[in-house]
Design an enzyme around this catalytic site. Structure first.
Site, PDB file in Angstrom:
ATOM      1  N   SER A   1      -5.480  71.198 -12.125  1.00 21.10           N
ATOM      2  CA  SER A   1      -4.298  71.616 -11.373  1.00 21.10           C
ATOM      3  C   SER A   1      -4.643  72.802 -10.493  1.00 21.10           C
ATOM      4  O   SER A   1      -5.026  73.861 -10.996  1.00 21.10           O
ATOM      5  CB  SER A   1      -3.170  72.002 -12.332  1.00 21.10           C
ATOM      6  OG  SER A   1      -2.169  72.683 -11.604  1.00 21.10           O
TER       7      SER A   1
ATOM      8  N   HIS B   1      -4.603  67.569  -9.293  1.00 25.95           N
ATOM      9  CA  HIS B   1      -3.175  67.671  -9.596  1.00 25.95           C
ATOM     10  C   HIS B   1      -2.547  68.747  -8.711  1.00 25.95           C
ATOM     11  O   HIS B   1      -2.993  69.895  -8.700  1.00 25.95           O
ATOM     12  CB  HIS B   1      -3.015  68.020 -11.073  1.00 25.95           C
ATOM     13  CG  HIS B   1      -1.609  68.017 -11.566  1.00 25.95           C
ATOM     14  ND1 HIS B   1      -0.941  66.864 -11.918  1.00 25.95           N
ATOM     15  CD2 HIS B   1      -0.727  69.023 -11.783  1.00 25.95           C
ATOM     16  CE1 HIS B   1       0.285  67.159 -12.345  1.00 25.95           C
ATOM     17  NE2 HIS B   1       0.436  68.471 -12.270  1.00 25.95           N
TER      18      HIS B   1
ATOM     19  N   ASP C   1       0.857  70.725  -7.850  1.00 28.80           N
ATOM     20  CA  ASP C   1       2.187  71.082  -8.342  1.00 28.80           C
ATOM     21  C   ASP C   1       3.065  71.581  -7.206  1.00 28.80           C
ATOM     22  O   ASP C   1       2.840  72.673  -6.682  1.00 28.80           O
ATOM     23  CB  ASP C   1       2.068  72.172  -9.417  1.00 28.80           C
ATOM     24  CG  ASP C   1       1.492  71.628 -10.711  1.00 28.80           C
ATOM     25  OD1 ASP C   1       2.050  70.653 -11.236  1.00 28.80           O
ATOM     26  OD2 ASP C   1       0.479  72.180 -11.189  1.00 28.80           O
TER      27      ASP C   1
ATOM     28  N   MET D   1       6.628  72.930  -6.214  1.00 34.76           N
ATOM     29  CA  MET D   1       7.830  73.534  -6.810  1.00 34.76           C
ATOM     30  C   MET D   1       8.699  74.106  -5.699  1.00 34.76           C
ATOM     31  O   MET D   1       8.190  74.704  -4.760  1.00 34.76           O
ATOM     32  CB  MET D   1       7.437  74.653  -7.777  1.00 34.76           C
ATOM     33  CG  MET D   1       6.442  74.236  -8.847  1.00 34.76           C
ATOM     34  SD  MET D   1       6.253  75.549 -10.064  1.00 34.76           S
ATOM     35  CE  MET D   1       4.800  74.971 -10.967  1.00 34.76           C
TER      36      MET D   1
ATOM     37  N   HIS E   1       2.687  66.270  -8.331  1.00 38.25           N
ATOM     38  CA  HIS E   1       3.718  66.470  -9.343  1.00 38.25           C
ATOM     39  C   HIS E   1       4.854  67.244  -8.700  1.00 38.25           C
ATOM     40  O   HIS E   1       4.750  68.445  -8.483  1.00 38.25           O
ATOM     41  CB  HIS E   1       3.107  67.235 -10.528  1.00 38.25           C
ATOM     42  CG  HIS E   1       4.074  67.563 -11.610  1.00 38.25           C
ATOM     43  ND1 HIS E   1       3.791  68.477 -12.601  1.00 38.25           N
ATOM     44  CD2 HIS E   1       5.329  67.105 -11.882  1.00 38.25           C
ATOM     45  CE1 HIS E   1       4.825  68.557 -13.431  1.00 38.25           C
ATOM     46  NE2 HIS E   1       5.775  67.750 -13.012  1.00 38.25           N
TER      47      HIS E   1
ATOM     48  N   MET F   1       8.114  69.031  -8.695  1.00 41.69           N
ATOM     49  CA  MET F   1       9.141  69.713  -9.498  1.00 41.69           C
ATOM     50  C   MET F   1      10.177  70.214  -8.508  1.00 41.69           C
ATOM     51  O   MET F   1      10.278  71.411  -8.214  1.00 41.69           O
ATOM     52  CB  MET F   1       8.493  70.851 -10.298  1.00 41.69           C
ATOM     53  CG  MET F   1       7.692  70.327 -11.489  1.00 41.69           C
ATOM     54  SD  MET F   1       6.505  71.534 -12.096  1.00 41.69           S
ATOM     55  CE  MET F   1       5.134  71.167 -11.010  1.00 41.69           C
TER      56      MET F   1
ATOM     57  N   MET G   1       5.631  66.486 -20.053  1.00 38.03           N
ATOM     58  CA  MET G   1       5.351  67.926 -20.025  1.00 38.03           C
ATOM     59  C   MET G   1       5.097  68.405 -21.450  1.00 38.03           C
ATOM     60  O   MET G   1       5.882  68.116 -22.359  1.00 38.03           O
ATOM     61  CB  MET G   1       6.538  68.710 -19.444  1.00 38.03           C
ATOM     62  CG  MET G   1       6.833  68.484 -17.971  1.00 38.03           C
ATOM     63  SD  MET G   1       5.488  68.825 -16.818  1.00 38.03           S
ATOM     64  CE  MET G   1       5.086  70.535 -17.196  1.00 38.03           C
TER      65      MET G   1
ATOM     66  N   ASP H   1       0.733  67.430 -19.421  1.00 36.42           N
ATOM     67  CA  ASP H   1       0.632  68.526 -18.463  1.00 36.42           C
ATOM     68  C   ASP H   1       1.183  69.798 -19.094  1.00 36.42           C
ATOM     69  O   ASP H   1       2.374  69.874 -19.402  1.00 36.42           O
ATOM     70  CB  ASP H   1       1.422  68.148 -17.200  1.00 36.42           C
ATOM     71  CG  ASP H   1       1.289  69.184 -16.093  1.00 36.42           C
ATOM     72  OD1 ASP H   1       0.531  70.161 -16.262  1.00 36.42           O
ATOM     73  OD2 ASP H   1       1.941  69.000 -15.056  1.00 36.42           O
TER      74      ASP H   1
HETATM   75  C1  DX5 Z   1       3.429  73.630 -14.631  1.00 32.87           C
HETATM   76  C2  DX5 Z   1       2.567  72.607 -13.954  1.00 32.87           C
HETATM   77  C3  DX5 Z   1       1.224  72.402 -14.543  1.00 32.87           C
HETATM   78  C4  DX5 Z   1       0.353  73.631 -14.612  1.00 32.87           C
HETATM   79  C5  DX5 Z   1      -0.462  73.520 -15.847  1.00 32.87           C
HETATM   80  O1  DX5 Z   1       4.777  73.370 -14.415  1.00 32.87           O
HETATM   81  O2  DX5 Z   1       3.197  71.336 -13.929  1.00 32.87           O
HETATM   82  O3  DX5 Z   1       0.542  71.367 -13.859  1.00 32.87           O
HETATM   83  O4  DX5 Z   1      -0.502  73.790 -13.537  1.00 32.87           O
HETATM   84  O5  DX5 Z   1      -1.169  74.696 -16.001  1.00 32.87           O
HETATM   85  P1  DX5 Z   1      -1.961  75.023 -17.339  1.00 32.87           P
HETATM   86  O6  DX5 Z   1      -3.017  73.986 -17.493  1.00 32.87           O
HETATM   87  O7  DX5 Z   1      -2.461  76.379 -17.077  1.00 32.87           O
HETATM   88  O8  DX5 Z   1      -0.941  74.955 -18.459  1.00 32.87           O
HETATM   89 ZN    ZN Z   2       1.957  69.709 -13.081  1.00 35.32          ZN
END
Ligand code: DX5
Ligand code: ZN
Length: 226
Positions: free
Chosen positions: A11, A35, A37, A39, A68, A70, A139, A177
């Site tokens: 990620s 990956h 993220d 947000m 991903h 969010m 998650m 994740d």
């Molecule tokens: C958090 C993200 C994850 C995050 C995971 O909401 O969806 O993908 O990057 O990070 P680690 O591996 O540090 O938990």
């Molecule tokens: Zn994620």
């Protein structure tokens, strides 16, 4: 049918955002997916990156993008990521009022369709949606921030989904994740996950590529053990 080989998806949330292309290239020969993220400061309190960054980064690597989302209103934004060349686009069930229709749109745009289930959402009510999806993201933390502690109880959802997928002969990647690292990845694999997101565990390592290989090795062993 033999188990598919594990996918490890670093990620970039844990990477240096000022050097994103270099950070992705650091895992180019080791990772299976990258990956990403996204947000929006509404669905989750945090704010990260969006479509223009994904479009620019797409030209910097050959690795498939696992996006991903969010975000609120994924029907409005998700297809744009498929059009930008994402391999898999995952949106949250909590944010979607018509997940089947959006999954169809994503597949029509040439991407795999993914459904994400946040920490406080049970998986059972959504098992019937799974034939419309290629990926189910469970998650293992509360969505929103990297660096949180893995929650083992979330693996019950992974096992339930894997049982359901097996019974229905579904070809489904089950991705975990949050808090995935050398000390948590085996139990996730044993529960039935076959795709593993890792942010901190990869990008805080001295050698991110080596960290990815190590994680995949542990997952592969856990997946093949009886
Ligand atoms: C958090 C993200 C994850 C995050 C995971 O909401 O969806 O993908 O990057 O990070 P680690 O591996 O540090 O938990
Ligand atoms: Zn994620």
């Amino acid at each position: 049918m033999s188990a598919p080989s594990p996918v490890v998806a670093p990620s970039i949330l844990a990477a240096d955002f000022a050097r994103l292309a270099d950070e992705v290239r650091a895992v180019e020969n080791a990772a299976d997916w990258v990956h990403v993220d996204v947000m929006d400061n509404h669905f989750v309190p945090n704010l990260t990156i969006g479509l223009p960054v994904v479009q620019s980064l797409r030209a910097a690597t050959a690795l498939p993008f696992d996006v991903h989302l969010m975000i609120e209103d994924p029907a409005r934004w998700a297809p744009g990521y498929a059009d930008a060349g994402a391999y898999n686009v995952t949106f949250h069930v909590e944010a979607s009022d018509n997940p089947i229709s959006l999954a169809k749109d994503l597949r029509a745009a040439g991407a795999k369709a993914g459904l994400a289930i946040d920490r406080d959402t049970p998986v059972e009510p959504y098992l019937d949606l799974l034939p419309h999806f290629d990926t189910l993201l469970i998650m293992t933390i509360k969505a929103g921030f990297g660096g949180q502690k893995f929650i083992p109880a979330m693996l019950d959802k992974v096992s339930a989904a894997r049982r359901h997928a097996r019974a229905g002969h579904l070809e489904l990647r089950i991705e975990v994740d949050g808090g995935i690292a050398e000390d948590t990845i085996a139990e996730a694999a044993e529960a039935g996950a076959d795709a593993f997101v890792a942010g901190t565990a990869v990008y805080s390592a001295e050698d991110p590529a080596e960290a990815v290989r190590k994680l995949r090795g542990i997952a592969a062993r856990a997946m093949t053990e009886p």
